[in-house]
Write an enzyme that holds these catalytic residues in place. Structure first.
Site, PDB file in Angstrom:
ATOM      1  N   HIS A  78      -0.388   8.775  -2.181  1.00  0.00           N
ATOM      2  CA  HIS A  78       0.294   7.595  -2.677  1.00  0.00           C
ATOM      3  C   HIS A  78       1.297   6.993  -4.449  1.00  0.00           C
ATOM      4  O   HIS A  78       0.978   8.824  -5.218  1.00  0.00           O
ATOM      5  CB  HIS A  78      -0.802   6.721  -3.327  1.00  0.00           C
ATOM      6  CG  HIS A  78      -1.403   6.721  -1.824  1.00  0.00           C
ATOM      7  ND1 HIS A  78      -1.613   6.095  -0.563  1.00  0.00           N
ATOM      8  CD2 HIS A  78      -2.918   7.151  -1.312  1.00  0.00           C
ATOM      9  CE1 HIS A  78      -2.153   5.871   0.105  1.00  0.00           C
ATOM     10  NE2 HIS A  78      -3.103   6.897   0.257  1.00  0.00           N
ATOM     11  N   CYS A 116       3.284   0.933  -3.989  1.00  0.00           N
ATOM     12  CA  CYS A 116       2.773   2.242  -4.031  1.00  0.00           C
ATOM     13  C   CYS A 116       3.936   2.853  -3.698  1.00  0.00           C
ATOM     14  O   CYS A 116       4.798   2.119  -2.169  1.00  0.00           O
ATOM     15  CB  CYS A 116       1.455   2.538  -2.540  1.00  0.00           C
ATOM     16  SG  CYS A 116       1.770   3.864  -2.108  1.00  0.00           S
ATOM     17  N   HIS A 119       3.515   3.759   0.379  1.00  0.00           N
ATOM     18  CA  HIS A 119       3.636   2.462   1.695  1.00  0.00           C
ATOM     19  C   HIS A 119       3.797   1.024   1.138  1.00  0.00           C
ATOM     20  O   HIS A 119       3.506   0.565   2.357  1.00  0.00           O
ATOM     21  CB  HIS A 119       2.251   2.917   2.013  1.00  0.00           C
ATOM     22  CG  HIS A 119       1.130   3.910   2.504  1.00  0.00           C
ATOM     23  ND1 HIS A 119       1.077   4.904   0.976  1.00  0.00           N
ATOM     24  CD2 HIS A 119       1.375   4.201   3.009  1.00  0.00           C
ATOM     25  CE1 HIS A 119       0.325   6.117   1.818  1.00  0.00           C
ATOM     26  NE2 HIS A 119       0.788   5.165   3.695  1.00  0.00           N
ATOM     27  N   MET A 123       0.316  -1.495   0.290  1.00  0.00           N
ATOM     28  CA  MET A 123      -0.865  -1.450  -1.035  1.00  0.00           C
ATOM     29  C   MET A 123       0.197  -2.227  -2.954  1.00  0.00           C
ATOM     30  O   MET A 123       0.893  -1.616  -2.631  1.00  0.00           O
ATOM     31  CB  MET A 123      -0.120   0.188  -1.198  1.00  0.00           C
ATOM     32  CG  MET A 123      -1.180   0.804  -0.325  1.00  0.00           C
ATOM     33  SD  MET A 123      -1.481   2.341  -0.443  1.00  0.00           S
ATOM     34  CE  MET A 123      -1.875   2.741  -2.065  1.00  0.00           C
TER      35      MET A 123
HETATM   36 CU   LIG Z   1      -0.362   4.304  -0.769  1.00  0.00          CU
END
Ligand SMILES: [Cu+2]
Length: 130
Positions: A78, A116, A119, A123
């Site tokens: 992340h 993130c 993601h 996120m």
């Molecule tokens: Cu992430």
């Protein structure tokens, strides 16, 4: 000090990084208001406010000049990526190990959004600096 079991690893690291914050005994986080302001858990796949339990977006309100710290609670790639205006701060690199942390100090009032870098919209978080 006491810790709720789920947050032990992240909390220990966050506390170590921040110089120690005593959490109230008994209720632990308690679902709101129990954790340190400005601490955010980075998990799979979420940002989670230690202070108020908000998640995706994690919403934190801090005083200008305060520091936000993200702490990875599990292995998983992340990053912290600014998505708004004003730009939050420098983006983090992608980190992937439980116990990794990233901190920034925000001095200018405003609303700062982030996600993130791995993601994206799965996120998200927001920091309100007052
Ligand atoms: Cu992430």
């Amino acid at each position: 000090m006491r810790y709720t079991t789920w947050m032990t690893a992240a909390a220990l690291l966050a506390l170590a990084a921040c110089g120690g914050v005593t959490s109230p005994g008994g209720g632990g986080g308690g679902g709101g208001g129990g954790g340190p302001v400005g601490d955010i858990t980075v998990g799979n796949i979420f940002f989670w406010s230690v202070h108020n339990s908000t998640q995706n977006p994690a919403v934190d309100t801090i005083a200008a000049g305060s520091t936000i710290t993200w702490a990875w609670n599990a292995d998983g790639s992340h990053s912290i990526r600014s998505t708004g205006t004003p730009a939050i701060f420098r983006n983090s690199v992608v980190m992937g190990n439980a116990g990794d942390t990233y901190s920034v100090t925000l001095n200018t009032p405003g609303t700062y959004t982030y996600d993130c870098g791995v993601h994206g919209s799965a996120m998200t978080g927001r920091i309100v600096v007052q």
